[in-house]
Scaffold this motif. Structure first.
Motif, PDB file in Angstrom:
ATOM      1  N   LEU A   1      21.631   9.092 -18.055  1.00  0.00           N
ATOM      2  CA  LEU A   1      22.201  10.020 -19.031  1.00  0.00           C
ATOM      3  C   LEU A   1      21.312  11.247 -19.185  1.00  0.00           C
ATOM      4  O   LEU A   1      20.102  11.193 -18.921  1.00  0.00           O
TER       5      LEU A   1
ATOM      6  N   GLY B   1      29.012   7.432 -23.314  1.00  0.00           N
ATOM      7  CA  GLY B   1      29.118   8.674 -24.063  1.00  0.00           C
ATOM      8  C   GLY B   1      29.113   8.486 -25.561  1.00  0.00           C
ATOM      9  O   GLY B   1      28.629   9.348 -26.280  1.00  0.00           O
ATOM     10  N   GLY B   2      29.639   7.374 -26.087  1.00  0.00           N
ATOM     11  CA  GLY B   2      29.733   7.267 -27.535  1.00  0.00           C
ATOM     12  C   GLY B   2      29.593   5.874 -28.081  1.00  0.00           C
ATOM     13  O   GLY B   2      29.369   5.703 -29.276  1.00  0.00           O
TER      14      GLY B   2
ATOM     15  N   THR C   1      18.672  14.474 -23.697  1.00  0.00           N
ATOM     16  CA  THR C   1      18.958  14.544 -25.129  1.00  0.00           C
ATOM     17  C   THR C   1      19.820  13.389 -25.581  1.00  0.00           C
ATOM     18  O   THR C   1      19.549  12.725 -26.592  1.00  0.00           O
ATOM     19  N   GLN C   2      20.870  13.104 -24.816  1.00  0.00           N
ATOM     20  CA  GLN C   2      21.774  12.005 -25.168  1.00  0.00           C
ATOM     21  C   GLN C   2      21.058  10.673 -25.045  1.00  0.00           C
ATOM     22  O   GLN C   2      21.239   9.773 -25.871  1.00  0.00           O
ATOM     23  N   ARG C   3      20.235  10.543 -24.003  1.00  0.00           N
ATOM     24  CA  ARG C   3      19.498   9.293 -23.799  1.00  0.00           C
ATOM     25  C   ARG C   3      18.568   9.021 -24.976  1.00  0.00           C
ATOM     26  O   ARG C   3      18.504   7.900 -25.490  1.00  0.00           O
ATOM     27  N   LYS C   4      17.853  10.049 -25.441  1.00  0.00           N
ATOM     28  CA  LYS C   4      16.922   9.872 -26.554  1.00  0.00           C
ATOM     29  C   LYS C   4      17.655   9.478 -27.834  1.00  0.00           C
ATOM     30  O   LYS C   4      17.180   8.633 -28.602  1.00  0.00           O
ATOM     31  N   GLU C   5      18.813  10.068 -28.059  1.00  0.00           N
ATOM     32  CA  GLU C   5      19.587   9.735 -29.254  1.00  0.00           C
ATOM     33  C   GLU C   5      20.022   8.278 -29.226  1.00  0.00           C
ATOM     34  O   GLU C   5      19.948   7.569 -30.240  1.00  0.00           O
ATOM     35  N   MET C   6      20.471   7.813 -28.052  1.00  0.00           N
ATOM     36  CA  MET C   6      20.927   6.429 -27.960  1.00  0.00           C
ATOM     37  C   MET C   6      19.761   5.453 -28.009  1.00  0.00           C
ATOM     38  O   MET C   6      19.888   4.342 -28.534  1.00  0.00           O
TER      39      MET C   6
ATOM     40  N   GLU D   1      19.075   4.945 -31.545  1.00  0.00           N
ATOM     41  CA  GLU D   1      20.098   4.088 -32.147  1.00  0.00           C
ATOM     42  C   GLU D   1      19.856   2.627 -31.806  1.00  0.00           C
ATOM     43  O   GLU D   1      20.044   1.740 -32.647  1.00  0.00           O
TER      44      GLU D   1
END
Length: 251
Positions: free
Chosen positions: A108, A17-18, A111-116, A119
């Motif tokens: 995931l 998650g983070g 949206t969250q997967r793409k952000e990570m 990163e």
């Protein structure tokens, strides 16, 4: 799910998650059952380092990031179980490591997967070296310890990312209520270890340690039967960080 399994699930959920992925997720997933089912008879080896492998290491010593990993011993910390689909001693290119890290994010939300994934790309991972260790336990510094396994993951990236990755992971563990502070790592103030509470009724103990050294993020995960040799794990991690030197290069 067992209490330990629940705790591990909460940690991994927090990580997904983070916590930024700095090592190959799942590649260091040796299981609790490996330790549970190991022969813990006094003096009997749990995982023995084949002599041929030891001889090859002497003839062809590892170089680069893998060369910075603490070598196996003939006694004490010997060769451990395989790290997922890999062997016990693994070296990956940055591109391979980044691809596997992204693959581990598949469950995931998009949206969250793409952000990570973005990163991971910003971290500019240039290489990963992993090694697993095992010990049958015994008496160390006057204390009896049980069988245990330990994995160490070295991830090379830009220096700022290594530092923030270590700080971020430690903040996650600090915020969780299922762990307590583990032993300090001599000479390395930014290194932190977290383990199950001493009063836990779990048969096994688990400890996570994280630090950065120059442009290398260092992650260690240890599991073992109680009484757990946390000080032995800390000593090996201290040696590992010392071997990296102040710039992240092997010394």
């Amino acid at each position: 799910m067992s209490g330990l399994g629940t705790r591990r699930g909460r940690v991994m959920a927090a990580a997904a998650g983070g916590l930024l992925l700095a090592a190959v997720v799942g590649a260091v997933g040796y299981t609790v059952d490996t330790v549970k089912d190991a022969d813990r008879t006094a003096g009997a080896p749990v995982w023995a380092l084949p002599r041929a492998s030891a001889d090859r290491e002497k003839e062809n010593p590892a170089t680069g990031l893998s060369g910075a990993l603490v070598p196996y011993r003939t006694e004490g910390w010997t060769r451990g179980p395989d790290l997922g689909e890999f062997g016990a001693d693994v070296s990956l290119s940055g591109a391979h490591a980044a691809a596997l890290s992204k693959e581990a994010l598949s469950d995931l939300p998009r949206t969250q997967r793409k952000e990570m994934e973005k990163e991971i790309d910003r971290r500019h991972i240039t290489g990963v070296a992993m090694r697993s260790y095992a010990t049958t336990g015994g008496f160390h510094d006057g204390e009896q310890t049980g069988a245990a396994t330990l994995s160490i993951v070295l991830t090379r990236m830009n220096q700022g990312a290594a530092r923030s990755g270590a700080n971020g992971r430690n903040e996650v563990f600090e915020a969780l209520d299922v762990f307590e502070a583990g032993p300090s790592i001599k000479g390395h103030k930014n290194a932190r270890c977290y383990r199950l509470p001493g009063e836990s009724d779990e048969e096994l103990d688990i400890m996570f340690c994280t630090a950065s050294r120059g442009d290398v993020l260092v992650s260690a995960t240890a599991e073992g039967v109680r009484p757990f040799g946390a000080k032995d794990v800390a000593a090996l991690l201290t040696e590992q960080l010392d071997r990296l030197g102040g710039t992240g290069e092997a010394v």
